[in-house]
Each structure stands twice: as C-alpha cells, then as structure tokens.
Design a protein around this motif. Structure first.
Motif, mmCIF file in Angstrom:
data_model
loop_
_atom_site.group_PDB
_atom_site.id
_atom_site.type_symbol
_atom_site.label_atom_id
_atom_site.label_comp_id
_atom_site.label_asym_id
_atom_site.label_seq_id
_atom_site.Cartn_x
_atom_site.Cartn_y
_atom_site.Cartn_z
ATOM 1 N N ALA A 35 0.835 -1.210 0.000
ATOM 2 C CA ALA A 35 0.000 0.000 0.000
ATOM 3 C C ALA A 35 0.868 1.257 0.000
ATOM 4 O O ALA A 35 0.582 2.213 -0.718
ATOM 5 C CB ALA A 35 -0.939 -0.003 1.194
ATOM 6 N N ALA A 36 1.939 1.265 0.785
ATOM 7 C CA ALA A 36 2.796 2.440 0.842
ATOM 8 C C ALA A 36 3.638 2.586 -0.428
ATOM 9 O O ALA A 36 3.939 3.699 -0.839
ATOM 10 C CB ALA A 36 3.699 2.367 2.067
ATOM 11 N N ILE A 38 2.630 1.875 -3.409
ATOM 12 C CA ILE A 38 1.730 2.324 -4.474
ATOM 13 C C ILE A 38 1.232 3.747 -4.233
ATOM 14 O O ILE A 38 1.094 4.529 -5.163
ATOM 15 C CB ILE A 38 0.545 1.354 -4.616
ATOM 16 N N SER A 39 0.969 4.085 -2.990
ATOM 17 C CA SER A 39 0.362 5.388 -2.687
ATOM 18 C C SER A 39 1.347 6.281 -1.940
ATOM 19 O O SER A 39 2.488 5.934 -1.736
ATOM 20 C CB SER A 39 -0.888 5.171 -1.842
ATOM 21 N N GLN A 40 0.868 7.397 -1.506
ATOM 22 C CA GLN A 40 1.684 8.334 -0.747
ATOM 23 C C GLN A 40 1.465 8.194 0.756
ATOM 24 O O GLN A 40 1.937 9.020 1.518
ATOM 25 C CB GLN A 40 1.368 9.774 -1.181
ATOM 26 N N GLN A 41 0.748 7.155 1.186
ATOM 27 C CA GLN A 41 0.499 6.996 2.616
ATOM 28 C C GLN A 41 1.754 6.485 3.321
ATOM 29 O O GLN A 41 2.574 5.799 2.711
ATOM 30 C CB GLN A 41 -0.677 6.062 2.867
ATOM 31 N N TYR A 70 10.804 -1.741 -8.601
ATOM 32 C CA TYR A 70 9.913 -1.487 -7.467
ATOM 33 C C TYR A 70 10.680 -0.984 -6.248
ATOM 34 O O TYR A 70 10.214 -0.110 -5.523
ATOM 35 C CB TYR A 70 9.149 -2.756 -7.097
ATOM 36 N N ASN A 75 9.062 6.189 -4.040
ATOM 37 C CA ASN A 75 8.231 5.696 -2.933
ATOM 38 C C ASN A 75 8.987 4.665 -2.097
ATOM 39 O O ASN A 75 8.871 4.651 -0.872
ATOM 40 C CB ASN A 75 6.930 5.085 -3.451
ATOM 41 N N GLU A 79 9.765 5.192 1.807
ATOM 42 C CA GLU A 79 9.370 4.225 2.840
ATOM 43 C C GLU A 79 10.535 3.854 3.725
ATOM 44 O O GLU A 79 10.418 3.840 4.943
ATOM 45 C CB GLU A 79 8.844 2.940 2.189
#
Length: 90
Positions: A35-36, A38-41, A70, A75, A79
């Motif tokens: 999830a992190a 793929i997104s900016q969360q 990846y 991102n 992370e």
C-alpha cells in the motif's frame, strides 16, 4: 529443589527467545509494504518491521531487473527513510 527447577525453566525460556531465525530473502516478505509503495500513505509498523528484517536482501533485489523497478523508486526510498532503514550500499 523447587527453586532450581524454576531457574532451569527460566534459563530454557530465555535461551529459546534468543535463538535467531534465518532471514528469507523473498520479495513476498514485503507484502505489508504494498500500500505504501503504491500510494503516498506512510508505511505501517508491520511494513517498517519487514523492511528492517529484509535489509540484508536489498542488494540482491536491486540486482534483479524486475525487482529493481519497485525497490529503487521514490516511494521505495521514502518508505525506507520513514522507517529509518538506510539505503543499501551495494
């Protein structure tokens, strides 16, 4: 006698806890981080734990052309930085 038995049990339990487990270098181990990635969360605690655990595997992931796309992304670096995991020096 009872005290010796209790001390022996404590030593056995502590010895079991300190046994280290082998690291499995598998990108599927990083599934809590999807999830992190793929997104900016921000990454979850489970993701940060897996990133720290998989750190010895990063150079191998970076040598794999499929995985590199990846792992070596903004991102992915964000992370790792958020979790306090330094970038690998391969």
């Amino acid at each position: 006698m009872g005290l010796c038995s209790v001390l022996l049990l404590v030593v056995m339990i502590v010895g079991e806890v300190q046994v280290s487990r082998a690291i499995i270098c598998s990108p599927t181990e990083l599934s809590p981080c999807v999830a992190a990635f793929i997104s900016q969360q921000p990454p979850s605690g489970a993701c940060c734990s897996k990133l720290r655990e998989q750190r010895p595997c990063f150079c191998g992931y970076l040598r794999d052309p499929y995985l590199r796309q990846y792992v070596n992304t903004p991102n992915g670096r964000r992370e790792a930085s958020f979790c306090g995991v330094p970038s690998p020096r391969c």
